[in-house]
Design a protein around this motif. Sequence first.
Motif, short mmCIF file in Angstrom:
data_model
loop_
_atom_site.label_atom_id
_atom_site.label_comp_id
_atom_site.label_asym_id
_atom_site.label_seq_id
_atom_site.Cartn_x
_atom_site.Cartn_y
_atom_site.Cartn_z
N SER A 74 1.39 4.14 -3.07
CA SER A 74 1.05 5.53 -2.79
C SER A 74 2.15 6.50 -3.20
CB SER A 74 0.73 5.72 -1.30
OG SER A 74 1.90 5.63 -0.51
N ASN A 75 3.25 6.01 -3.73
CA ASN A 75 4.37 6.84 -4.15
C ASN A 75 4.69 6.60 -5.63
OD1 ASN A 75 5.66 8.32 -1.72
ND2 ASN A 75 5.07 6.31 -0.94
N ASN A 90 0.83 -1.20 0.00
CA ASN A 90 0.00 0.00 0.00
C ASN A 90 0.87 1.26 0.00
OD1 ASN A 90 -2.45 -1.32 -0.13
ND2 ASN A 90 -2.78 -1.28 2.08
N TYR A 91 1.96 1.21 0.75
CA TYR A 91 2.88 2.34 0.77
C TYR A 91 3.55 2.51 -0.60
CZ TYR A 91 6.73 5.40 1.78
OH TYR A 91 7.62 6.45 1.73
#
Length: 139
Positions: A13-14, A9-10
């Motif tokens: 998100s980038n 998820n991280y």
Amino acid sequence: MNQELIIWNYIRSNHVLSITSFHNGEIWAANLFYAVDYERKRLLFMTSEINTKHGAMMLANSHVVGTVCDQIRDVAQLKGLQYAGNATIVNTQEALDIYMQQFPMAKHHQETLWMITFTALKLTDNSAGFGTKYTWNLE
């Protein structure tokens, strides 16, 4: 939520990573835009394999390390990922479509498409408590 899902998820998100390549005692780092191929758990990026130092080094030695991090000033909210893996050239239309969907401007400056397949991931997430770590390793 399991650690691997939190990490991915991280990553999703980038969109910018640092990548460090090494060969014959030399080390070189670069920052690159990436697209996520979530289904195959890999990152896709473009760079020249002959006109960049990191590209030439990755051809000679596919092992890479790097980071993905937020640009947040509040240390209590800071998150950052460290990774190890292998960077190799990928020549599939599916991978190109995934990259171009996120970065359509790359059509005009198309370079070689690469993928990173991970061997280890470590996310530090201070928003979950200072110094909280989530890890994943290829078994």
